[in-house]
Motif scaffolding. Structure first.
Motif, PDB file in Angstrom:
ATOM      1  N   GLY A  92      46.289  47.286  48.289  1.00 44.38           N
ATOM      2  CA  GLY A  92      45.614  45.990  48.322  1.00 44.38           C
ATOM      3  C   GLY A  92      44.116  46.067  48.441  1.00 44.38           C
ATOM      4  O   GLY A  92      43.437  45.037  48.400  1.00 44.38           O
ATOM      5  N   ALA A  93      43.555  47.262  48.586  1.00 47.72           N
ATOM      6  CA  ALA A  93      42.098  47.451  48.683  1.00 47.72           C
ATOM      7  C   ALA A  93      41.579  48.026  47.374  1.00 47.72           C
ATOM      8  O   ALA A  93      42.107  49.023  46.867  1.00 47.72           O
ATOM      9  N   CYS A  94      40.538  47.438  46.829  1.00 48.70           N
ATOM     10  CA  CYS A  94      39.934  47.943  45.597  1.00 48.70           C
ATOM     11  C   CYS A  94      39.400  49.360  45.840  1.00 48.70           C
ATOM     12  O   CYS A  94      38.742  49.610  46.858  1.00 48.70           O
ATOM     13  N   ALA A  99      37.353  45.843  48.247  1.00 48.19           N
ATOM     14  CA  ALA A  99      37.561  44.396  48.173  1.00 48.19           C
ATOM     15  C   ALA A  99      39.048  44.052  48.326  1.00 48.19           C
ATOM     16  O   ALA A  99      39.913  44.817  47.891  1.00 48.19           O
ATOM     17  N   PRO A 100      39.363  42.892  48.923  1.00 50.17           N
ATOM     18  CA  PRO A 100      40.766  42.490  49.056  1.00 50.17           C
ATOM     19  C   PRO A 100      41.299  41.996  47.709  1.00 50.17           C
ATOM     20  O   PRO A 100      40.969  40.895  47.255  1.00 50.17           O
ATOM     21  N   LEU A 101      42.113  42.787  47.077  1.00 48.83           N
ATOM     22  CA  LEU A 101      42.581  42.460  45.730  1.00 48.83           C
ATOM     23  C   LEU A 101      43.509  41.246  45.705  1.00 48.83           C
ATOM     24  O   LEU A 101      43.703  40.639  44.649  1.00 48.83           O
ATOM     25  N   VAL A 112      41.753  41.856  38.051  1.00 51.96           N
ATOM     26  CA  VAL A 112      40.307  42.069  37.925  1.00 51.96           C
ATOM     27  C   VAL A 112      39.645  41.803  39.273  1.00 51.96           C
ATOM     28  O   VAL A 112      39.669  40.665  39.771  1.00 51.96           O
ATOM     29  N   CYS A 113      39.061  42.849  39.869  1.00 49.40           N
ATOM     30  CA  CYS A 113      38.424  42.705  41.173  1.00 49.40           C
ATOM     31  C   CYS A 113      37.298  41.682  41.107  1.00 49.40           C
ATOM     32  O   CYS A 113      36.433  41.742  40.225  1.00 49.40           O
ATOM     33  N   HIS A 114      37.301  40.750  42.050  1.00 50.37           N
ATOM     34  CA  HIS A 114      36.323  39.665  42.036  1.00 50.37           C
ATOM     35  C   HIS A 114      34.985  40.064  42.644  1.00 50.37           C
ATOM     36  O   HIS A 114      34.061  39.255  42.660  1.00 50.37           O
ATOM     37  N   TRP A 115      34.867  41.302  43.138  1.00 55.07           N
ATOM     38  CA  TRP A 115      33.567  41.759  43.646  1.00 55.07           C
ATOM     39  C   TRP A 115      32.701  42.357  42.536  1.00 55.07           C
ATOM     40  O   TRP A 115      31.536  42.004  42.388  1.00 55.07           O
ATOM     41  N   HIS A 116      33.288  43.274  41.749  1.00 56.73           N
ATOM     42  CA  HIS A 116      32.486  43.965  40.730  1.00 56.73           C
ATOM     43  C   HIS A 116      33.182  44.094  39.383  1.00 56.73           C
ATOM     44  O   HIS A 116      32.672  44.770  38.493  1.00 56.73           O
TER      45      HIS A 116
END
Length: 340
Positions: A92-94, A99-101, A112-116
């Protein structure tokens, strides 16, 4: 049995309790609910293999555009559906910056990770764990070998169910401060039903229980219970139910006689992250798969979206009590005061 034949003919399953007794006047069950008997049944359940599979939630919870995140025994897990609709699961961690996936979107089957913007399709990626997973049509499962520590299996131990095309199913999830074994112990104590849940159950009798020294397995290691579901006042629906534990975190109730013969209630216990005080937390994921030979049941299937909230509400009311039972059991065990 007469009530089965009546059900097939379309007669009403309702019965009027002509000899209803007050709650305090019903027959005590504490002598039958022997601690050694319950502990023995629990021990046999806990010794059965699970293949390291854990229930995470309902199949219906997972759409095409959003993932589902759960933390099992401290391990973050994210699930989503690939472009073919099949289940995917991983950490669950990118793997980029953690990031919390579970909060990230799914686009065309890719998470698609919402951080990067790191895109994960469910395949191997450096620093990111892929987990085996399974969607049985009712529940979502994930295999966590480092958590379970058992020899892994290709598929979870899914209980026998009626065909989903002819059933109505619903899933309830609740959380308690206890261990999975406390939840399973609650389900392996059928004698508490009419005393602890008088709003739902009356006239409960355990017709057969496995003995503490039994070496039976499967259907032989079962509790056979005659009970009436209470509807209103003295109106009840009598059934016979059989409780078994096919694996260490699951207890299944099969209706074998009476209205709804063939219906199944599965109670699954999944360990979560302990709370801030270090107390264990467990999710109860209960699946109800209901069937009936009654002609009107076809109408019930057609209105399943309206029935599911009612089924979840009924399960929730029972589990508010049963989680209190499980939490009390854990509190006594953890302090060395449990009498069983």
């Amino acid at each position: 049995m007469k009530r089965d034949r009546a059900a097939r003919r379309g007669f009403s399953p309702l019965r009027l309790r002509r000899r209803a007794v007050a709650w305090e006047q019903q027959r005590p069950t504490w002598r039958e609910a022997r601690p050694a008997l319950i502990a023995s049944a629990l021990g046999r359940a806990l010794s059965r293999p699970s293949g390291n599979w854990y229930v995470l939630g309902a199949s219906r919870e997972l759409g095409a555009d959003r993932p589902l995140g759960r933390t099992v025994a401290g391990v973050e897990v994210v699930l989503w559906r690939g472009p073919d609709g099949r289940l995917r699961a991983g950490s669950g961690a990118c793997p980029h910056l953690g990031a919390p996936l579970k909060d990230s979107p799914v686009r065309c089957g890719t998470l698609v990770c919402h951080w990067h913007g790191l895109a994960l399709d469910g395949g191997e990626f450096p620093g990111w764990d892929v987990y085996p997973c399974h969607d049985d049509g009712v529940l979502l499962w994930v295999r966590l070998d480092r958590v379970g520590g058992e020899p892994p299996t290709d598929r979870p131990v899914v209980p026998v169910r009626p065909p989903l095309a002819s059933a109505v199913h619903a899933v309830y999830t609740g959380v308690g401060r206890c261990a999975p074994e406390d939840v399973i112990a609650n389900r392996l104590d059928p004698w508490h039903g009419a005393w602890f849940h008088p709003y739902s159950f009356v006239d409960l009798t355990v017709a057969r229980a496995p003995q503490p020294d039994t070496d039976a397995a499967g259907d032989e290691d079962a509790f056979v219970v005659d009970v009436s579901f209470k509807l209103a006042s003295r109106m009840v629906v009598p059934v016979r139910a059989v409780f078994t534990a096919p694996e260490p975190r699951t207890v299944v109730m099969h209706i074998t006689e009476g209205e709804g013969t063939g219906s199944v209630v599965e109670s699954h216990a999944t360990p979560l992250t302990p709370d801030g005080a270090g107390r264990p937390r467990t999710a109860v994921v209960e699946a109800v798969v209901a069937v009936s030979e009654r002609p009107g049941f076809a109408v019930a299937r057609a209105t399943a979206p309206l029935l599911r909230p009612l089924l979840r509400a009924a399960a929730g009311r029972l589990w508010r009590d049963d989680l209190a039972y499980a939490e009390r059991r854990w509190a006594l065990r953890s302090s060395g005061r449990f009498p069983g």
